[in-house]
Every structure is written in structure tokens, then in C-alpha cells.
Design an enzyme around this catalytic site. Structure first.
Site, PDB file in Angstrom:
ATOM      1  N   ILE A 162      42.247   2.709 -39.626  1.00 31.94           N
ATOM      2  CA  ILE A 162      41.303   2.319 -40.662  1.00 31.94           C
ATOM      3  C   ILE A 162      39.911   2.195 -40.047  1.00 31.94           C
ATOM      4  O   ILE A 162      39.683   1.374 -39.160  1.00 31.94           O
ATOM      5  CB  ILE A 162      41.710   0.991 -41.326  1.00 31.94           C
ATOM      6  CG1 ILE A 162      43.174   1.033 -41.773  1.00 31.94           C
ATOM      7  CG2 ILE A 162      40.786   0.701 -42.513  1.00 31.94           C
ATOM      8  CD1 ILE A 162      43.510   2.152 -42.715  1.00 31.94           C
ATOM      9  N   LYS A 163      39.008   3.015 -40.529  1.00 34.47           N
ATOM     10  CA  LYS A 163      37.639   3.044 -40.008  1.00 34.47           C
ATOM     11  C   LYS A 163      36.774   2.104 -40.840  1.00 34.47           C
ATOM     12  O   LYS A 163      36.686   2.243 -42.068  1.00 34.47           O
ATOM     13  CB  LYS A 163      37.105   4.470 -40.052  1.00 34.47           C
ATOM     14  CG  LYS A 163      35.898   4.729 -39.164  1.00 34.47           C
ATOM     15  CD  LYS A 163      35.563   6.221 -39.167  1.00 34.47           C
ATOM     16  CE  LYS A 163      34.408   6.537 -38.239  1.00 34.47           C
ATOM     17  NZ  LYS A 163      34.051   7.975 -38.314  1.00 34.47           N
ATOM     18  N   ILE A 164      36.130   1.168 -40.163  1.00 30.66           N
ATOM     19  CA  ILE A 164      35.434   0.074 -40.830  1.00 30.66           C
ATOM     20  C   ILE A 164      34.030  -0.067 -40.254  1.00 30.66           C
ATOM     21  O   ILE A 164      33.854  -0.052 -39.030  1.00 30.66           O
ATOM     22  CB  ILE A 164      36.226  -1.244 -40.639  1.00 30.66           C
ATOM     23  CG1 ILE A 164      37.607  -1.116 -41.301  1.00 30.66           C
ATOM     24  CG2 ILE A 164      35.465  -2.433 -41.198  1.00 30.66           C
ATOM     25  CD1 ILE A 164      38.521  -2.284 -41.035  1.00 30.66           C
TER      26      ILE A 164
END
Length: 218
Positions: A83-85
């Protein structure tokens, strides 16, 4: 050092994977928009192409609650989803949530050592400092990588450094010399890494000379 490809184009991923040194994929909303296909079709095709490699998929919300909701939906697509945040206070809350659940995260849009320190402190699996964009504003992007690497080594943080916004082979080589864990590289730069004009000249000469060899074995 690991090599990721920075793209949402499945054809580029497929071609890079044929070279047998691809370790993962990173995407972002801009790259996905370039494909001009439905979001879920794009990400599912990427995951099908590299089912055994980490694939960073970015959330679109700006608040922690929204990031968590979107991230959980993305994580359902496969165990290799990261998950890229974005590097914001709300983003850090989401990072802590996912990492505590055993879901890997990639903190993106890192432009300072302080931001990197916070991301590593909350336990991000990956952090993505952007070297090219710093170069664009007359900073030296690779200096940031050196600083982050020093901080990581000082405290044995587990986060892996992904050098992002890579513009040329020099960025890749400098990243390797500094000791960054990963470089995420556009397909165009991957193609440049294997090339050198003297290699082309030498190969052309060898092939020309080969034609004059009598009774060639093959």
C-alpha cells in the site's frame, strides 16, 4: 541492490521481467492514468504479470480513514500488494495501522531526512525519496539518499529505501554506490543501463571480422 520498474504499463513490465533482474513494481495515479484503462483492470493485470513480486498501489484519499478503507480494498487483491501512502501526518497513521496488521506499506513523496525518519520510525516497509524532483529545483537529490541511509544505519531501521523519480542511469549507479536498497526505474532508463557506445562499436567490429573467418563452425 533490487530493481523495481516504475510503470503501470503491463507491456513494459513484461519486457523488463524477461531480463531476469526485476524485483518489483511501483505505480502511482499519474502512471495509471497514462494507461487510459479502468483502474481495476490495470492493477489486476499488473498483479497477474508479477504474482511473486511486490507491487506498490497508491491510495487516493488524504485522510487516514479514507486511506485505510482504500488500502484494505487494494490489499485484498493479493499478498504481494504494497500500500503506497503519501508522506503526511494522516499518512503516517495509516502506515502504522497497516504495518500492525502485517500489510506492507510504501511511504511516497519523501523529500527530506525528517520525513524519512518519521516514516521509518512508524515502521514503513519501504520509503520512497524522490531524487529527480529535488534535482529539478536545484537541490542535489542524491544527498538526500546519503542522509537517509546514514539515519537508517544509525538505528537499524527495517524500512527499505526505494530511490524514486529516477531520471537517468547515473541516478541508479549513485544509488548503488551509496547503498540504497532499491531503485525504481522507468522502462526507458532500464533500457539505457545495458547500453554503451563502445559496446556497440566493439560488437559491430567483431561481427565484421567474423565474416572473414573461413570454415565457421556455426
Amino acid at each position: 541492490m533490487k530493481f523495481f520498474i516504475d510503470t503501470a504499463d503491463v507491456n513494459e513490465i513484461r519486457e523488463a521481467n524477461k531480463l531476469h533482474f526485476l524485483d518489483g513494481v511501483t505505480t502511482n495515479p499519474t502512471l495509471i492514468a497514462k494507461v487510459k484503462k479502468p483502474f481495476w483492470d490495470v492493477v489486476k493485470s499488473i498483479l497477474a504479470e508479477v504474482p511473486d513480486k511486490p507491487v506498490s498501489l497508491e491510495v487516493a484519499s488524504t485522510d487516514a480513514e479514507g486511506m485505510i478503507k482504500e488500502g484494505e480494498k487494494l490489499a485484498e487483491l493479493g499478498k504481494n500488494v504494497v500500500i503506497k501512502i503519501p508522506m503526511t501526518p494522516e499518512g503516517l497513521k495509516a502506515v502504522s495501522y497497516f504495518e500492525n496488521k502485517g500489510i506492507k506499506t510504501n511511504v511516497t513523496l519523501v523529500f527530506s531526512p525528517a520525513q524519512a525518519l518519521l516514516a521509518m520510525k512508524v515502521g514503513a516497509s519501504y520509503i520512497s525519496p524522490f531524487v529527480g524532483r529535488l534535482d529539478d529545483i536545484s537541490h542535489t537529490g542524491m544527498d538526500l539518499i546519503r542522509q537517509i541511509k546514514q539515519i537508517k544505519d544509525n538505528y537499524n531501521f527495517k524500512s527499505e529505501i526505494i530511490v524514486a523519480s529516477v531520471r537517468n542511469p547515473v541516478h541508479v549507479i549513485e544509488s548503488a554506490m551509496i547503498g540504497a536498497d532499491i531503485a525504481t526505474i522507468p522502462y526507458s532508463v532500464i533500457a539505457q543501463l545495458a547500453k554503451h557506445p563502445l559496446t556497440d562499436i566493439g560488437l559491430e567490429r567483431f561481427l565484421k571480422d567474423w565474416e572473414s573467418v573461413p570454415e565457421k563452425p556455426f
